[in-house]
Scaffold this active site. Structure first.
Site, mmCIF file in Angstrom:
data_model
loop_
_atom_site.group_PDB
_atom_site.id
_atom_site.type_symbol
_atom_site.label_atom_id
_atom_site.label_comp_id
_atom_site.label_asym_id
_atom_site.label_seq_id
_atom_site.Cartn_x
_atom_site.Cartn_y
_atom_site.Cartn_z
ATOM 1 N N LYS A 22 86.153 116.674 131.971
ATOM 2 C CA LYS A 22 86.666 117.245 130.715
ATOM 3 C C LYS A 22 85.756 116.896 129.538
ATOM 4 C CE LYS A 22 89.933 115.021 128.350
ATOM 5 N NZ LYS A 22 89.719 114.718 126.933
ATOM 6 N N ASN A 23 85.402 115.630 129.410
ATOM 7 C CA ASN A 23 84.664 115.232 128.209
ATOM 8 C C ASN A 23 83.223 115.743 128.211
ATOM 9 O OD1 ASN A 23 86.929 114.103 127.160
ATOM 10 N ND2 ASN A 23 86.369 111.975 127.592
ATOM 11 N N CYS A 117 94.237 112.275 120.906
ATOM 12 C CA CYS A 117 95.275 111.285 121.190
ATOM 13 C C CYS A 117 95.298 110.214 120.108
ATOM 14 C CB CYS A 117 95.006 110.636 122.544
ATOM 15 S SG CYS A 117 95.422 111.710 123.915
ATOM 16 N N ARG A 122 90.068 106.183 114.836
ATOM 17 C CA ARG A 122 89.083 107.162 115.269
ATOM 18 C C ARG A 122 88.312 107.839 114.125
ATOM 19 N NH1 ARG A 122 91.411 110.232 120.528
ATOM 20 N NH2 ARG A 122 89.286 109.955 121.193
ATOM 21 N N PRO A 123 87.614 107.060 113.301
ATOM 22 C CA PRO A 123 86.821 107.672 112.236
ATOM 23 C C PRO A 123 85.646 108.480 112.804
ATOM 24 C CG PRO A 123 86.305 105.334 112.442
ATOM 25 C CD PRO A 123 87.451 105.598 113.380
ATOM 26 N N ILE A 124 85.066 109.355 111.979
ATOM 27 C CA ILE A 124 83.885 110.109 112.441
ATOM 28 C C ILE A 124 82.683 109.850 111.516
ATOM 29 C CG2 ILE A 124 85.148 111.910 113.704
ATOM 30 C CD1 ILE A 124 84.574 113.773 111.265
ATOM 31 N N GLN A 126 80.146 107.992 111.817
ATOM 32 C CA GLN A 126 78.819 107.958 112.452
ATOM 33 C C GLN A 126 78.295 109.370 112.737
ATOM 34 O OE1 GLN A 126 77.127 104.935 112.751
ATOM 35 N NE2 GLN A 126 78.937 104.408 111.552
ATOM 36 N N ASP A 305 89.288 104.693 128.925
ATOM 37 C CA ASP A 305 90.145 105.772 129.411
ATOM 38 C C ASP A 305 90.797 105.463 130.760
ATOM 39 O OD1 ASP A 305 89.676 107.235 127.155
ATOM 40 O OD2 ASP A 305 88.465 108.793 128.103
ATOM 41 N N ARG A 398 96.571 118.053 129.085
ATOM 42 C CA ARG A 398 95.361 118.212 128.269
ATOM 43 C C ARG A 398 94.129 117.849 129.080
ATOM 44 N NH1 ARG A 398 96.322 115.934 122.308
ATOM 45 N NH2 ARG A 398 94.113 116.353 122.313
HETATM 46 C C1 UD1 Z 1 85.418 109.785 123.492
HETATM 47 C C2 UD1 Z 1 86.302 110.416 124.520
HETATM 48 C C3 UD1 Z 1 87.516 109.544 124.790
HETATM 49 C C4 UD1 Z 1 87.088 108.122 125.131
HETATM 50 C C5 UD1 Z 1 86.087 107.582 124.119
HETATM 51 C C6 UD1 Z 1 85.482 106.251 124.542
HETATM 52 C C7 UD1 Z 1 85.948 112.789 124.179
HETATM 53 C C8 UD1 Z 1 86.496 114.085 123.692
HETATM 54 N N1 UD1 Z 1 86.738 111.718 124.035
HETATM 55 O O1 UD1 Z 1 86.195 109.707 122.298
HETATM 56 O O2 UD1 Z 1 88.233 110.118 125.880
HETATM 57 O O3 UD1 Z 1 88.220 107.290 125.116
HETATM 58 O O4 UD1 Z 1 85.002 108.502 123.942
HETATM 59 O O5 UD1 Z 1 84.887 106.366 125.787
HETATM 60 O O6 UD1 Z 1 84.872 112.718 124.737
HETATM 61 N N2 UD1 Z 1 83.861 105.075 115.959
HETATM 62 C C9 UD1 Z 1 83.578 104.841 114.630
HETATM 63 N N3 UD1 Z 1 82.945 105.821 113.905
HETATM 64 C C10 UD1 Z 1 82.576 107.017 114.459
HETATM 65 C C11 UD1 Z 1 82.883 107.250 115.812
HETATM 66 C C12 UD1 Z 1 83.522 106.256 116.533
HETATM 67 O O7 UD1 Z 1 83.873 103.770 114.099
HETATM 68 O O8 UD1 Z 1 82.019 107.865 113.759
HETATM 69 C C13 UD1 Z 1 84.535 104.030 116.762
HETATM 70 C C14 UD1 Z 1 85.918 104.473 117.270
HETATM 71 O O9 UD1 Z 1 86.927 104.215 116.313
HETATM 72 C C15 UD1 Z 1 86.057 103.637 118.518
HETATM 73 C C16 UD1 Z 1 84.617 103.541 119.045
HETATM 74 O O10 UD1 Z 1 83.768 103.849 117.939
HETATM 75 O O11 UD1 Z 1 86.500 102.334 118.174
HETATM 76 C C17 UD1 Z 1 84.300 104.470 120.189
HETATM 77 O O12 UD1 Z 1 84.691 105.790 119.849
HETATM 78 P P1 UD1 Z 1 83.977 107.080 120.458
HETATM 79 O O13 UD1 Z 1 83.099 106.675 121.597
HETATM 80 O O14 UD1 Z 1 83.375 107.862 119.354
HETATM 81 O O15 UD1 Z 1 85.199 107.881 121.016
HETATM 82 P P2 UD1 Z 1 85.475 109.438 120.911
HETATM 83 O O16 UD1 Z 1 84.192 110.199 120.910
HETATM 84 O O17 UD1 Z 1 86.485 109.693 119.854
#
Ligand code: UD1
Length: 429
Positions: A22-23, A117, A122-124, A126, A305, A398
């Protein structure tokens, strides 16, 4: 709305074929729109998250031709808007990949803030830092992220946290940026490598995926091709836990055993037998698991996961187990549900769960808080004699294709039934 009704306590045995990842699919489907040509994607999992993303891609004008359940042809040449506001798009995490893809393709993207979920904040930041480094102006307003660049140029980016989503998103955005982009401290998950391999198959020049540093030499354009998605590491891990928790014997087909190493090692440590073949693994277990300590880590460590599913298995362990969640700060919501079955689990802070193993649980009606938690509740119910009900299974669907059918084929007594009127709540309201 539907629920699973499970009569548990049976040892599950037989063969199960694992679906596409899926991912990986989410990154690949978004990446496909960058190309002004037909891209055929095979081994696509038929799950709600990928289907919502496909609907969003069609809604912005791309050709989306579902050749069969697991194959889709996409052509991004007809995209007529960079604004993605499809009804449910903010309910899925991967909507953010359309930012990177549209930025690469059009230099402009406006996408509803990603949902997914509720397992942490889950900030973005980065992702956005990466887009800015490539020369984009990025703003967030009224629930939308807007990114715009007249000309994307290569950059040297160091991620402050290792992020799967940011790594894929910056890779998508940089694929045609002029010069060589270097991204350091990247995630190394198998689906990162799969998205990079996919983009390279369309003519991109990405090196280093699967290591800490990815180098992207921007190309003028991408061309059409066919690509088959890797098998889903987490679906496979889930069925491995199903086999161990039900004291069963299951052969999982269409897997890459290397991707499962952390899960395999943990299962062997707690007393399961795991045999690896070229593209399959067999898991047998005839005893109660030993207790263990699980610490979630970025790949190749133990995947976050798989944390809830492993906890559901260790709930029946002999002795005290410790689950240390280091990636997300809100990933123990399943604990309250497992306690309804008699599980003896304490959550200490946001990172630690302590499990005093019990020999037998009691059947119960459980509410699914998120996707992987739902899989964990299903595992616990399958391992427990009596009739359990798992509600809110839309979360499970999902990310798991035909979960109930695959379990039935292994001998499980699991039915999908409508939720009785009066018990319904609209989660997506
Ligand atoms: C993806 C997966 C999710 C999995 C996760 C970790 C998808 C759609 N989802 O989620 O199933 O649980 O990887 O393997 O592929 N973080 C920041 N800033 C950012 C991005 C992330 O601080 O800009 C932090 C997050 O809060 C978290 C960590 O980095 O603590 C890892 O997150 P990330 O690997 O980005 O997870 P997702 O991409 O959301």
């Amino acid at each position: 709305m539907e629920q699973y009704v499970i009569s548990g306590g049976k040892s599950l045995a037989g063969e199960v074929t694992i679906s596409g990842a899926k991912n990986a699919a989410l990154g690949i489907l978004a990446g496909a729109i960058i190309c002004d040509d037909f891209v055929t994607i095979e081994n696509l999992p038929d799950v709600n998250d990928t289907n919502i993303l496909l609907e969003a891609i069609a809604a912005i004008g791309a050709v989306v031709d579902r050749v069969d359940r697991h194959t889709v042809r996409i052509n991004g040449a007809t995209i007529h808007t960079e604004m993605v506001d499809y009804d449910y798009i903010q309910k899925i995490r991967a909507s953010y990949y359309l930012l990177g893809a549209l930025l690469a393709k059009r230099g402009n993207a406006t996408v509803a803030m990603p949902g997914g979920c509720d397992i942490g904040s889950r900030p973005i930041d980065q992702h956005l830092k990466g887009f800015r480094a490539l020369g984009a102006k990025v703003t967030t307003e009224n629930g939308f992220v807007h990114a715009q660049a007249d000309h994307l140029r290569a950059s040297h980016i160091f991620l402050d946290v290792v992020s799967v989503g940011a790594t894929i998103n910056i890779m998508l955005a940089a694929v045609m940026a002029e010069g060589q982009t270097i991204i350091e401290n990247v995630a190394k998950e198998p689906h990162i490598v799969d998205v990079a391999n996919f983009l390279n198959s369309l003519g991109a020049n990405i090196k280093g995926a699967g290591t800490d540093v990815i180098r992207i030499r921007g190309v003028q354009k991408l061309h059409g091709n066919s690509y088959s998605i890797i098998p889903d590491q987490i679906e496979a891990g889930t069925f491995m836990c199903v086999a161990a928790a039900t004291k069963g014997d299951v052969l999982l087909k269409n897997v890459i055993p290397k991707h499962l190493e952390a899960i395999t090692a943990k299962l062997v440590e707690i007393g399961a037998e795991v045999n690896e073949y070229d593209d399959s693994v067999r898991v047998c277990c005839s005893r109660r698991p030993h207790a263990s300590t699980v610490k979630t880590r970025v790949y190749p460590g133990f995947p976050t996961d798989m944390q809830p599913q492993m906890a559901a298995l260790l709930m029946f362990g002999e002795g005290t187990s410790y689950i240390n969640e280091t990636i997300f700060e809100n990933r123990f919501k399943y604990v309250a549900e497992l306690r309804k079955m008699g599980a003896n689990i304490k959550v200490e802070g946001s990172q630690m769960a302590v499990i005093e193993g019990i020999e037998k649980a009691t059947a119960a009606t459980l509410d699914t808080p998120d996707l992987r938690a739902g899989a964990a509740l299903t595992i616990a119910a399958l391992a427990t004699e009596g009739r359990s009900v798992i509600r809110d299974i839309e979360y499970i669907e999902r990310g798991y294709e035909n979960f109930d059918e695959k379990l039935r084929a292994l001998g499980a007594s699991i039915e999908k039934t409508p939720v009785p009127a009066g018990r319904r709540k609209n989660k997506f309201a």
